[in-house]
Design an enzyme around this catalytic site. Structure first.
Site, PDB file in Angstrom:
ATOM      1  N   ASP A 104      -8.361   7.644   6.778  1.00 53.84           N
ATOM      2  CA  ASP A 104      -7.431   7.515   7.910  1.00 53.84           C
ATOM      3  C   ASP A 104      -6.289   8.515   7.690  1.00 53.84           C
ATOM      4  O   ASP A 104      -6.428   9.693   8.003  1.00 53.84           O
ATOM      5  CB  ASP A 104      -6.959   6.058   7.968  1.00 53.84           C
ATOM      6  CG  ASP A 104      -6.053   5.780   9.144  1.00 53.84           C
ATOM      7  OD1 ASP A 104      -6.076   6.548  10.120  1.00 53.84           O
ATOM      8  OD2 ASP A 104      -5.303   4.779   9.114  1.00 53.84           O
ATOM      9  N   LYS A 134     -11.716   9.034  10.409  1.00 54.16           N
ATOM     10  CA  LYS A 134     -11.005   8.973  11.694  1.00 54.16           C
ATOM     11  C   LYS A 134     -10.560  10.349  12.143  1.00 54.16           C
ATOM     12  O   LYS A 134     -10.076  11.144  11.332  1.00 54.16           O
ATOM     13  CB  LYS A 134      -9.771   8.090  11.561  1.00 54.16           C
ATOM     14  CG  LYS A 134     -10.015   6.655  11.930  1.00 54.16           C
ATOM     15  CD  LYS A 134      -8.702   5.918  12.069  1.00 54.16           C
ATOM     16  CE  LYS A 134      -8.956   4.426  12.017  1.00 54.16           C
ATOM     17  NZ  LYS A 134      -7.724   3.656  12.032  1.00 54.16           N
ATOM     18  N   PHE A 155      -8.284   1.302  15.658  1.00 48.33           N
ATOM     19  CA  PHE A 155      -8.374   0.412  14.501  1.00 48.33           C
ATOM     20  C   PHE A 155      -9.694  -0.353  14.581  1.00 48.33           C
ATOM     21  O   PHE A 155      -9.991  -0.985  15.596  1.00 48.33           O
ATOM     22  CB  PHE A 155      -7.185  -0.562  14.481  1.00 48.33           C
ATOM     23  CG  PHE A 155      -7.187  -1.456  13.284  1.00 48.33           C
ATOM     24  CD1 PHE A 155      -6.730  -0.986  12.048  1.00 48.33           C
ATOM     25  CD2 PHE A 155      -7.656  -2.751  13.371  1.00 48.33           C
ATOM     26  CE1 PHE A 155      -6.750  -1.811  10.923  1.00 48.33           C
ATOM     27  CE2 PHE A 155      -7.669  -3.583  12.249  1.00 48.33           C
ATOM     28  CZ  PHE A 155      -7.216  -3.110  11.028  1.00 48.33           C
ATOM     29  N   VAL A 156     -10.496  -0.280  13.511  1.00 51.24           N
ATOM     30  CA  VAL A 156     -11.824  -0.896  13.537  1.00 51.24           C
ATOM     31  C   VAL A 156     -11.960  -1.975  12.458  1.00 51.24           C
ATOM     32  O   VAL A 156     -11.249  -1.937  11.448  1.00 51.24           O
ATOM     33  CB  VAL A 156     -12.942   0.158  13.364  1.00 51.24           C
ATOM     34  CG1 VAL A 156     -12.994   1.098  14.559  1.00 51.24           C
ATOM     35  CG2 VAL A 156     -12.765   0.953  12.070  1.00 51.24           C
TER      36      VAL A 156
HETATM   37  P1  5GP Z   1      -5.564   5.880   4.458  1.00 51.18           P
HETATM   38  O1  5GP Z   1      -4.890   5.718   3.125  1.00 51.18           O
HETATM   39  O2  5GP Z   1      -6.535   7.021   4.552  1.00 51.18           O
HETATM   40  O3  5GP Z   1      -4.575   5.864   5.581  1.00 51.18           O
HETATM   41  O4  5GP Z   1      -6.343   4.568   4.750  1.00 51.18           O
HETATM   42  C1  5GP Z   1      -7.353   4.165   3.994  1.00 51.18           C
HETATM   43  C2  5GP Z   1      -7.408   2.674   3.932  1.00 51.18           C
HETATM   44  O5  5GP Z   1      -6.703   2.065   5.018  1.00 51.18           O
HETATM   45  C3  5GP Z   1      -8.818   2.235   4.063  1.00 51.18           C
HETATM   46  O6  5GP Z   1      -9.411   2.096   2.799  1.00 51.18           O
HETATM   47  C4  5GP Z   1      -8.716   0.925   4.785  1.00 51.18           C
HETATM   48  O7  5GP Z   1      -8.540  -0.102   3.866  1.00 51.18           O
HETATM   49  C5  5GP Z   1      -7.474   1.049   5.609  1.00 51.18           C
HETATM   50  N1  5GP Z   1      -7.793   1.443   7.001  1.00 51.18           N
HETATM   51  C6  5GP Z   1      -7.580   2.627   7.600  1.00 51.18           C
HETATM   52  N2  5GP Z   1      -7.994   2.622   8.874  1.00 51.18           N
HETATM   53  C7  5GP Z   1      -8.498   1.383   9.103  1.00 51.18           C
HETATM   54  C8  5GP Z   1      -9.080   0.753  10.243  1.00 51.18           C
HETATM   55  O8  5GP Z   1      -9.266   1.312  11.335  1.00 51.18           O
HETATM   56  N3  5GP Z   1      -9.459  -0.543  10.079  1.00 51.18           N
HETATM   57  C9  5GP Z   1      -9.285  -1.217   8.915  1.00 51.18           C
HETATM   58  N4  5GP Z   1      -9.710  -2.471   8.876  1.00 51.18           N
HETATM   59  N5  5GP Z   1      -8.753  -0.653   7.809  1.00 51.18           N
HETATM   60  C10 5GP Z   1      -8.362   0.635   7.914  1.00 51.18           C
END
Ligand code: 5GP
Ligand code: MG
Length: 182
Positions: A104, A134, A155-156
């Protein structure tokens, strides 16, 4: 379909078909670099993904898990990644594959990879593999080496991904109804 789900983004069948192909890509890669790997599974979100993916990889592998959390119960990444203080893995000379559910903002994978590179005996190689990537700007300069699916910026939940610890056991990836994220 679950009553809180607005739409299914990736069906169970679509996921399993893609995982077969992804497992083949990984197998080909790790056969080329020595025939073994260590999978580092980031909990809890990657649990179902890793279980299904790793069962399709027929070469010797070691399994390690790390609990990280960046959401702390909301629907936006907080930017902080928590590591257990006593975590002392031994990855020296190993080809390490970090598995995460979703890329993300990139903060989680960036922080994990940076920490792994700073180990006193770091892995020989570090690659990353995510079920979902994403389509959004990253806060950190990182991309995944292996990707299951590119998705939009919604958001999924499901297939390991939660909202406030719910919905992880849905067999598909879905978008929730707005009223379910109240
Ligand atoms: P980042 O650090 O890349 O922003 O996010 C990674 C973590 O955020 C993922 O391992 C996950 O736990 C959470 N995350 C990011 N996007 C989503 C989403 O759309 N849905 C959910 N359930 N968790 C997300
Ligand atoms: Mg996660």
């Amino acid at each position: 379909m679950h009553k809180d789900v607005e739409r299914i983004l990736l069906s169970e069948r679509t996921i399993q078909q893609r995982l077969d192909a992804l497992a083949q890509e990984l197998t080909d890669h790790y056969r080329c670099v020595g025939g073994e790997l260590t999978a580092l599974v980031l909990l809890h979100g990657s649990l179902l993904f890793a279980a299904d993916l790793l069962r399709c990889i027929p070469i010797p592998l070691q399994l390690e898990c790390l609990r990280v959390s960046s959401y702390h119960g909301g629907t936006e990444s907080s930017g902080s990644v928590l590591f257990p203080p006593s975590w002392t893995p031994s990855f020296a000379e190993r080809h390490l594959l970090v598995l995460d559910d979703i890329l993300d903002t990139g903060r989680t994978l960036h922080a994990v990879c940076a920490q792994l590179q700073q180990l006193s005996a770091p892995p020989r190689t570090i690659k990353t593999c995510v079920l979902l990537r994403k389509n959004r700007p990253r806060s950190k300069p990182i991309d995944a080496d292996f990707v299951g699916f590119d998705i939009g910026d919604a958001f999924v939940v499901g297939y390991g991904l939660d909202y406030r610890e719910r919905y992880r056991n849905l067999p598909y990836v879905a978008v929730l109804k707005p009223e379910a994220i109240a």
